[in-house]
Write a protein that holds these residues in place. Structure first.
Motif, PDB file in Angstrom:
ATOM      1  N   MET A   1       0.068  13.636  36.440  1.00  0.00           N
ATOM      2  CA  MET A   1       0.567  14.789  35.675  1.00  0.00           C
ATOM      3  C   MET A   1       2.066  14.636  35.448  1.00  0.00           C
ATOM      4  N   SER A   2       2.441  14.811  34.221  1.00  0.00           N
ATOM      5  CA  SER A   2       3.858  14.655  33.927  1.00  0.00           C
ATOM      6  C   SER A   2       4.246  15.676  32.880  1.00  0.00           C
ATOM      7  N   ASN A   3       5.383  16.306  33.090  1.00  0.00           N
ATOM      8  CA  ASN A   3       5.811  17.273  32.087  1.00  0.00           C
ATOM      9  C   ASN A   3       7.126  16.866  31.443  1.00  0.00           C
ATOM     10  N   LYS A   4       7.391  15.565  31.477  1.00  0.00           N
ATOM     11  CA  LYS A   4       8.615  15.059  30.856  1.00  0.00           C
ATOM     12  C   LYS A   4       8.469  15.072  29.341  1.00  0.00           C
ATOM     13  N   GLY A   5       9.591  15.094  28.662  1.00  0.00           N
ATOM     14  CA  GLY A   5       9.561  15.119  27.205  1.00  0.00           C
ATOM     15  C   GLY A   5       9.258  13.768  26.594  1.00  0.00           C
ATOM     16  N   ILE A   6       9.218  13.753  25.272  1.00  0.00           N
ATOM     17  CA  ILE A   6       8.917  12.527  24.554  1.00  0.00           C
ATOM     18  C   ILE A   6      10.088  12.186  23.641  1.00  0.00           C
ATOM     19  N   THR A   7      10.498  10.927  23.659  1.00  0.00           N
ATOM     20  CA  THR A   7      11.589  10.488  22.788  1.00  0.00           C
ATOM     21  C   THR A   7      11.190  10.693  21.327  1.00  0.00           C
ATOM     22  N   PRO A   8      12.027  11.371  20.514  1.00  0.00           N
ATOM     23  CA  PRO A   8      11.665  11.575  19.106  1.00  0.00           C
ATOM     24  C   PRO A   8      11.566  10.245  18.353  1.00  0.00           C
ATOM     25  N   ARG A   9      10.673  10.206  17.359  1.00  0.00           N
ATOM     26  CA  ARG A   9      10.466   8.985  16.576  1.00  0.00           C
ATOM     27  C   ARG A   9      11.736   8.501  15.903  1.00  0.00           C
ATOM     28  N   GLU A  10      12.492   9.466  15.374  1.00  0.00           N
ATOM     29  CA  GLU A  10      13.730   9.132  14.654  1.00  0.00           C
ATOM     30  C   GLU A  10      14.717   8.377  15.553  1.00  0.00           C
ATOM     31  N   GLU A  11      14.708   8.773  16.822  1.00  0.00           N
ATOM     32  CA  GLU A  11      15.670   8.215  17.756  1.00  0.00           C
ATOM     33  C   GLU A  11      15.289   6.786  18.162  1.00  0.00           C
ATOM     34  N   ASP A  12      14.037   6.608  18.548  1.00  0.00           N
ATOM     35  CA  ASP A  12      13.589   5.287  19.003  1.00  0.00           C
ATOM     36  C   ASP A  12      12.065   5.231  18.917  1.00  0.00           C
ATOM     37  N   TYR A  13      11.582   4.641  17.818  1.00  0.00           N
ATOM     38  CA  TYR A  13      10.142   4.642  17.534  1.00  0.00           C
ATOM     39  C   TYR A  13       9.348   3.925  18.632  1.00  0.00           C
ATOM     40  N   SER A  14       9.900   2.805  19.086  1.00  0.00           N
ATOM     41  CA  SER A  14       9.203   2.009  20.080  1.00  0.00           C
ATOM     42  C   SER A  14       9.102   2.764  21.409  1.00  0.00           C
ATOM     43  N   GLN A  15      10.200   3.431  21.802  1.00  0.00           N
ATOM     44  CA  GLN A  15      10.182   4.210  23.032  1.00  0.00           C
ATOM     45  C   GLN A  15       9.234   5.405  22.902  1.00  0.00           C
ATOM     46  N   TRP A  16       9.205   5.990  21.687  1.00  0.00           N
ATOM     47  CA  TRP A  16       8.274   7.091  21.408  1.00  0.00           C
ATOM     48  C   TRP A  16       6.842   6.664  21.708  1.00  0.00           C
ATOM     49  N   TYR A  17       6.476   5.454  21.260  1.00  0.00           N
ATOM     50  CA  TYR A  17       5.131   4.926  21.487  1.00  0.00           C
ATOM     51  C   TYR A  17       4.850   4.781  22.994  1.00  0.00           C
ATOM     52  N   PHE A  18       5.824   4.210  23.722  1.00  0.00           N
ATOM     53  CA  PHE A  18       5.646   4.046  25.169  1.00  0.00           C
ATOM     54  C   PHE A  18       5.542   5.403  25.871  1.00  0.00           C
ATOM     55  N   ASP A  19       6.361   6.360  25.421  1.00  0.00           N
ATOM     56  CA  ASP A  19       6.315   7.701  26.029  1.00  0.00           C
ATOM     57  C   ASP A  19       4.938   8.328  25.850  1.00  0.00           C
ATOM     58  N   ILE A  20       4.353   8.148  24.664  1.00  0.00           N
ATOM     59  CA  ILE A  20       3.030   8.727  24.417  1.00  0.00           C
ATOM     60  C   ILE A  20       1.979   8.056  25.306  1.00  0.00           C
ATOM     61  N   LEU A  21       2.060   6.745  25.410  1.00  0.00           N
ATOM     62  CA  LEU A  21       1.110   6.040  26.289  1.00  0.00           C
ATOM     63  C   LEU A  21       1.165   6.611  27.698  1.00  0.00           C
ATOM     64  N   GLU A  22       2.413   6.872  28.156  1.00  0.00           N
ATOM     65  CA  GLU A  22       2.589   7.352  29.520  1.00  0.00           C
ATOM     66  C   GLU A  22       2.230   8.828  29.678  1.00  0.00           C
ATOM     67  N   ARG A  23       2.795   9.667  28.806  1.00  0.00           N
ATOM     68  CA  ARG A  23       2.638  11.122  28.980  1.00  0.00           C
ATOM     69  C   ARG A  23       1.244  11.608  28.595  1.00  0.00           C
ATOM     70  N   ALA A  24       0.571  10.885  27.712  1.00  0.00           N
ATOM     71  CA  ALA A  24      -0.809  11.272  27.392  1.00  0.00           C
ATOM     72  C   ALA A  24      -1.788  10.563  28.326  1.00  0.00           C
ATOM     73  N   GLU A  25      -1.237   9.788  29.247  1.00  0.00           N
ATOM     74  CA  GLU A  25      -2.038   9.068  30.242  1.00  0.00           C
ATOM     75  C   GLU A  25      -3.096   8.174  29.616  1.00  0.00           C
ATOM     76  N   LEU A  26      -2.635   7.319  28.692  1.00  0.00           N
ATOM     77  CA  LEU A  26      -3.567   6.437  27.989  1.00  0.00           C
ATOM     78  C   LEU A  26      -3.647   5.059  28.654  1.00  0.00           C
ATOM     79  N   ALA A  27      -2.490   4.476  28.927  1.00  0.00           N
ATOM     80  CA  ALA A  27      -2.480   3.121  29.496  1.00  0.00           C
ATOM     81  C   ALA A  27      -1.154   2.874  30.179  1.00  0.00           C
TER      82      ALA A  27
END
Ligand SMILES: [Zn+2]
Length: 491
Positions: A1-27
């Motif tokens: 369980m994580s309630n951290k935020g997600i890096t906005p796409r505009e700021e860093d698209y690649s980090q946004w993708y990694f954040d989603i993988l982590e925060r949505a608990e995908l991989a």
């Protein structure tokens, strides 16, 4: 369980993708470099992809089977261009035993267990399957032979990113054998269309599809056709391919059949596949700065009911919420009740939003008094108060609307990011800017293709139907061109 935020796409698209993988608990990355762990929620999405695509594959008369993970090294030298295509990314098994080391503090490879013939961990299964097919096929009565397998694949990649490019990945690979080229070409196109349809109906993704260039085709194929999607950052992603193998492999592996006229002939073959790369495409197509967004037709949880209660009204609110879940389940599958009492409703809203659950229903004491519930759409964020008696049918409608809306957004993204350019200067400026697909004339020479790639980092994606026979000038050399090709910078 994580309630951290997600890096906005505009700021860093690649980090946004990694954040989603982590925060949505995908991989997540594993201890083995380049190999990912697919977590339960991510795997549930893959299972839905598998289940629905498997049905389409079987409806096309294809049967599932399973072939070995290991392939004798010698099989790879049978089809010359095939081995060339995969040689640089093969994992090879040379030994089969470990022993305690001399110091007694670890293990080492037992040199006495060297294999007589080394084994390649499958980077694709043409060779091992077609060796088998040569024993399965002898008469026209055995054709067409249509086999599919769901399996893991290993390609030793240097630069990896979960789902998009990993050393080990999951996929399906279909392999068919036909008595005529006409029939095998039809199979190639039918399976390509099947992927396009699957992407549309389940993943809510609009794509381009068409023939790949000589340099981009599958090693050993006569022709390769690809399905190409456009991500939000202007980069393309190929997620499915279908190959016309001609008679190349039949020749190499000795597959022959006696035709109705009594003559011994070589059959015609196809192979086609999609992999967990599809997950990467799905994630990047719909998700936003709040997290994952999933189309209802592929979501493991379509509706989550979040009861809002305190110690005094917990029992009452939970019992109404359970009733609502029961009635929802009559019209909608994959409904979940979030009964947890150790996290706040706000935490839950946030968590389900990040996980991309299409519809959230909130039920609190005040709602119960007015026989209402608050329904929130993940795709638009719209909130609506809906009465209990019509809730199930309304939610079912909303899910269809979300599916449609996501597909239409994907279509808009594809169209708005497709640019027809007149010359190389314009092509460079489009690709340097927002990117996207570039439609333009290309003479077909590999030199021009390489130069374009060198200067713009864009490669040929495919020749779409609309581009076939569209005469013009090659964007690079200016010579006459017969077709208009699709270029893009790609994942
Ligand atoms: Zn040219």
């Amino acid at each position: 369980m994580s309630n951290k935020g997600i890096t906005p796409r505009e700021e860093d698209y690649s980090q946004w993708y990694f954040d989603i993988l982590e925060r949505a608990e995908l991989a997540e990355n594993s201890s083995v470099r380049g190999c990912m762990v697919i977590k339960p929620y991510g795997y549930a999405i893959w299972e839905n992809i598998q289940k629905n695509l498997d049905k389409m594959i079987k409806d096309a008369g294809v049967k599932n089977a399973y072939f070995p993970l290991f392939i004798p090294k010698s099989f790879f030298s049978k089809e010359a261009s095939h081995v060339k295509g995969f040689a640089k990314e093969c994992a090879i098994v040379t030994h089969y035993r470990l022993k305690e080391n001399e110091a007694g503090d670890g293990v080492e490879v037992d040199e006495n267990s060297k294999l007589e013939e080394e084994l390649v961990v499958r980077p694709t299964s043409e060779t091992i399957m077609y060796d088998t097919f040569s024993r399965w096929v002898s008469s026209w009565r055995d054709l067409p032979l249509k086999i599919n397998q769901w399996a893991n694949i290993v390609r030793w990649e240097r630069r990896t990113r979960p789902f998009l490019r990993t050393t080990e990945f999951l996929w399906q690979e279909g392999h068919t054998v036909h008595s005529t080229h006409e029939e095998s070409v039809q199979e190639v196109m039918d399976r390509l269309e099947m992927y396009v349809q699957f992407a549309r109906d389940f993943l809510a993704m609009e794509t381009y599809h068409g023939r790949k260039s000589e340099s981009e085709k599958f090693a050993g194929a006569v022709n390769t056709y690809g399905v190409e999607a456009m991500m939000q950052d202007g980069k393309a992603l190929q997620f499915g391919t279908s190959h016309d193998l001609g008679q190349n492999f039949a020749k190499a592996f000795g597959i022959q059949f006696t035709d109705t006229d009594g003559e011994t002939k070589l059959p015609w073959q196809t192979s086609w596949g999609v992999s967990t790369r599809m997950m990467g495409a799905l994630i990047m197509t719909h998700s936003d700065d709040n997290g994952l967004v999933l189309p209802p037709n592929i979501a493991p949880i379509k509706v989550v009911v979040v009861p809002i209660f305190n110690n005094e009204n917990k029992e009452k609110v939970l019992s109404v919420a359970s009733e609502i879940v029961k009635s929802l389940k009559k019209e909608v599958d994959a409904v979940e009740l979030d009964e947890r009492d150790f996290v706040s409703p706000g935490f839950k809203f946030n968590e389900w939003e990040k996980k991309g659950v299409p519809v959230r229903i909130e039920i609190g004491e005040r709602d119960i008094e007015s026989n209402n519930s608050v329904v929130v759409r993940r795709d638009t964020g719209e909130k609506e108060s809906i009465g209990y008696e019509i809730l199930a049918s309304k939610v079912s409608d909303i899910l269809s609307q979300i599916q449609e809306n996501l597909l239409s957004k994907s279509k808009d993204n594809l169209v708005s990011k497709t640019h027809r350019v007149a010359d190389f200067e314009e092509m460079k400026s489009v690709l340097k800017g927002d990117g996207g697909f570039v439609l333009t004339g290309w003479c077909g020479s590999e030199d021009c293709e390489n130069s374009i790639k060198y200067y713009t980092k864009a490669t040929t994606m495919c020749l779409i139907k609309d581009g076939e026979g569209k005469k013009g000038r090659c964007v690079y050399c200016g010579k006459e061109s017969n077709d208009e090709w699709l270029f893009a910078k790609a994942y």
